[in-house]
Design a protein around this motif. Sequence first.
Motif, PDB file in Angstrom:
ATOM      1  N   LYS A 202      64.018  39.853  41.422  1.00 44.62           N
ATOM      2  CA  LYS A 202      63.154  39.869  40.245  1.00 44.62           C
ATOM      3  C   LYS A 202      63.453  38.820  39.182  1.00 44.62           C
ATOM      4  O   LYS A 202      62.650  38.628  38.273  1.00 44.62           O
ATOM      5  N   THR A 203      64.599  38.172  39.243  1.00 45.59           N
ATOM      6  CA  THR A 203      64.913  37.238  38.163  1.00 45.59           C
ATOM      7  C   THR A 203      64.659  35.798  38.585  1.00 45.59           C
ATOM      8  O   THR A 203      64.606  35.492  39.776  1.00 45.59           O
ATOM      9  N   PRO A 204      64.513  34.913  37.611  1.00 44.55           N
ATOM     10  CA  PRO A 204      64.357  33.494  37.942  1.00 44.55           C
ATOM     11  C   PRO A 204      65.527  32.979  38.773  1.00 44.55           C
ATOM     12  O   PRO A 204      65.329  32.187  39.701  1.00 44.55           O
ATOM     13  N   LYS A 208      65.407  31.105  42.441  1.00 43.86           N
ATOM     14  CA  LYS A 208      65.977  29.779  42.685  1.00 43.86           C
ATOM     15  C   LYS A 208      66.923  29.798  43.878  1.00 43.86           C
ATOM     16  O   LYS A 208      67.022  28.806  44.607  1.00 43.86           O
TER      17      LYS A 208
ATOM     18  N   VAL B 360      59.730  28.594  36.622  1.00 44.83           N
ATOM     19  CA  VAL B 360      60.102  29.991  36.793  1.00 44.83           C
ATOM     20  C   VAL B 360      60.988  30.478  35.639  1.00 44.83           C
ATOM     21  O   VAL B 360      60.958  31.643  35.269  1.00 44.83           O
ATOM     22  N   ASP B 361      61.745  29.557  35.027  1.00 45.63           N
ATOM     23  CA  ASP B 361      62.575  29.945  33.890  1.00 45.63           C
ATOM     24  C   ASP B 361      61.754  30.261  32.647  1.00 45.63           C
ATOM     25  O   ASP B 361      62.210  30.974  31.760  1.00 45.63           O
ATOM     26  N   LYS B 364      58.957  34.437  31.819  1.00 42.36           N
ATOM     27  CA  LYS B 364      59.808  35.609  31.860  1.00 42.36           C
ATOM     28  C   LYS B 364      59.238  36.771  31.067  1.00 42.36           C
ATOM     29  O   LYS B 364      58.597  36.592  30.040  1.00 42.36           O
ATOM     30  N   PRO B 367      64.343  39.891  31.191  1.00 37.52           N
ATOM     31  CA  PRO B 367      65.158  39.067  32.080  1.00 37.52           C
ATOM     32  C   PRO B 367      64.462  38.751  33.401  1.00 37.52           C
ATOM     33  O   PRO B 367      64.988  38.007  34.221  1.00 37.52           O
ATOM     34  N   PHE B 368      63.286  39.302  33.620  1.00 38.94           N
ATOM     35  CA  PHE B 368      62.646  39.183  34.934  1.00 38.94           C
ATOM     36  C   PHE B 368      61.561  38.119  34.958  1.00 38.94           C
ATOM     37  O   PHE B 368      61.018  37.731  33.926  1.00 38.94           O
ATOM     38  N   VAL B 369      61.241  37.684  36.167  1.00 38.12           N
ATOM     39  CA  VAL B 369      60.105  36.786  36.336  1.00 38.12           C
ATOM     40  C   VAL B 369      58.832  37.596  36.071  1.00 38.12           C
ATOM     41  O   VAL B 369      58.680  38.704  36.586  1.00 38.12           O
ATOM     42  N   GLU B 371      55.778  38.437  37.124  1.00 40.69           N
ATOM     43  CA  GLU B 371      55.019  38.193  38.354  1.00 40.69           C
ATOM     44  C   GLU B 371      53.516  38.241  38.133  1.00 40.69           C
ATOM     45  O   GLU B 371      52.761  37.547  38.795  1.00 40.69           O
TER      46      GLU B 371
END
Lengths: 340, 502
Positions: A202-204, A208, B360-361, B364, B367-369, B371
């Motif tokens: 779930k995190t960037p 990566k 992708v950074d 957010k 803390p999550f992407v 989606e």
Amino acid sequence: MAEASTSERGAARGTSSDTMKTVGAFLARQGILVAFILFMIAFTLWNPRFIDINNVFGVVRSSAILGVMALGVTFVVIGGNLDLSVGSMMSFSAIVVLDLHENPAFGPALAIPAMFAMTLCLGAINGFLIGYLRLNSLIVTLGMLSAIHGLTLTYSGGQNMDIANQSATWFDVFGRGDALGIPIPVLIFVGLAAFLGIVLAKTPFGRKVYAVGGNGTAATFSGIPRARVVFFTYMISAFCVATAGLIQASRTMGAQNTVGQGMELEVLAAVILGGASLLGGSGTIFKTVIGVLILGFIQNGLLLAGLEFYAQFVVTWIIIILAVWLDIATKRGRLWSPIA
Amino acid sequence: MSEQTPALRLEDIVKTFPGVRALDGVSFSVLPGEVHALMGENGAGKSTLMKVLGGIYQPEEGRIFIEERETVMHGPLEAKAKGVMFIHQELSLAQELSVAENIYLGELPRKAFGRVDWDTLYSRTDAILSKLKVSFNARTRVGDLSIANQQMVEIARALTVDAKAVIFDEPTASLTDAEKSVLFDVIEDLKAQGVGIIYISHRMEEIFRITDRISVLRDGEYRGTLETAETNEDEITQMMIGRSLDLSRNFEELELGKVALRVEGLSCGKLFQNVSFEVRQGEVLGFYGLVGAGRTEIAETLFGLRTPTAGRIFLKDEEVRINSPIDAISKGISLVPESRKEQGLVLGMNCRDNITLPQVDDLKAGPFVAEGAEVSIYDQYRDRLSIKSPSWRTAVGNLSGGNQQKIVIGKWLSMRPEVLIVDEPTRGIDVGSKSEIHNLLRDLAKQGYAVIVISSEMPEVLHVADRIVAMYHGQVMREFDASEVTEDGLIQAISGITNDAA
């Protein structure tokens, strides 16, 4: 992901042969889970004790240390590298934490963070050499396996470490304690698996890791700091190893210099068995957990079957070969495809 | 011709993959002494058909005949033994071995005690090489040869067996004009020896120059065979894509904005020297030159992948230093790289994740992407670029070349760059998607982007660029205004002929 699209298209057409193919594709994708269930059923039929709740708990509990290490190695493998140093690094962690525990200047409360810091330094060496200097991960971590073993022996003077006054410390809680009837090692394993599973999925950062392992060049061309990502996969691996070392030391309240010897291969077997590709870019924490359980139950089943403990080493090797072969065969679409 | 026994004949070949009918009853034959073109868009089934022929795939239905004897192929070695040879686009030579060893690999001539008979090996090889009129000999290390010469080694390998049919798969992709004519001479020779030749290429000009007949595949189906002398490009294109195509230059001149990027005296060691140019918002600047002229290296320098040894870069009149791709991206430079599969995409990753990878950074939720936001970015660019994919979950490796390229372009457009550099925008992409991508590049300029297009294909730069920088050996030879450039002038410039009258 690739299979998802094929099955969607297959399902859209909806003919019976397509349905068969969809079911087949689903089974191939979940092959590991299916194999697991079949294996459990077969062993239970053969020996009902196998599925006994105490036995199941025993297996999960004894898999926890291996499992915690496998979680970290999953990151490394998805990132396209290997970590063969985890076994000897775990011996190091266990020895160090026990020694510092006995050192009056530290005591348990300081021994644990100090050990984590030292283990993370070892992970940083791996990560620096492989990520920033771009050295081959097989060579670096194989070398580290040997170097850390030497370091551990130097540190301990070759002596086993034991906690002298076991009743006077709370240190045994990590390996022997339980909460709500569940062993603490199992809780640590499950908790860490949930946490790292979310980080990966779930995190960037997790994204990566997949990108770097899937296609490092494309990751660079997309502005992803490849070296840093690889570095952190080794830091995560070292963190997991330190946690495993803590559980190990706490469980036995003492350790030999060789307590983690050979575990690198078992860890790798669990990760591959879960379906992570050694080429990088694929795998999940959930799959690794399944891989760990399968390995644990197979080893337990063979013990119940009366096989010598030492036979496990051979069995682990056979499992690795079978898992890698099945992975390759699924990709090539046939079992037998020698180098032409 | 029809009375001749075909060298190779395929009958009603069917090959399916889960959910896709890759070949749907394809029949096709090659006569001895004939050059037979096999054409079709990417994904039409050409490579699947060749893999069936080489025994890499087994067809579900259909039969293969060699000189009218039915045969089953189980693998490349068997195909070779039966006289079917492949000259692949991607070379498969051992770089460290000599030319002779590569040609006879696996069947080196032997003396007593299994020792290699080097004298025989070299003399046999040199005999074959002399037919090919090449400049190297049997002892040359393959790694020291140019790509074109390596291709000659593959061809020499085909000549060692009694080949009935030789398949050339995009053989001219990396050849210069001089090297091409040598290749075409060799093909003529093979033809004269009665070998049947299958020639796969996207390049119409070559097809019409050397082939006798043309067969067309579309969506896995056989669309027909035509005599080359009796057809033309339009007819073939229509058969391939089911409609006609307008490749003429028909765009309006665009309103130019500010200078987005200016480069002064940029050099990078021996790769390119003293390169100066500028590109404005709302225009397409073309870079044209041969492979190795330094165009890609300029792009990589602007994108922070190489460090310049001299020169200055200005973005909107402000001098910048670009130390890494991260740096370039944050300053608004995007690069659609030359090699889609190696540099552009993570093939095992889904469409959505590929598009949002560089940001992708920034996407957010805690803390999550985020989606959901990713899916809407994907949807936006799917619609804008008409990307054809079953879903955002589809791995990009399963898309056609054209759609893959659109994913890469979408990835960089979603970064809202000031300058978009596109290196070989349509390499390996079929005709239909090609014109779509050309129109897209024009559209982007219209919307105010500064676009740099690097290409080895003259029609492409002529079609999309407003101005064209011609490069030769790391030097800018000339800059042309696209409205007044001539093909001759361009060719002279990229061949190093400094004739200002051009």
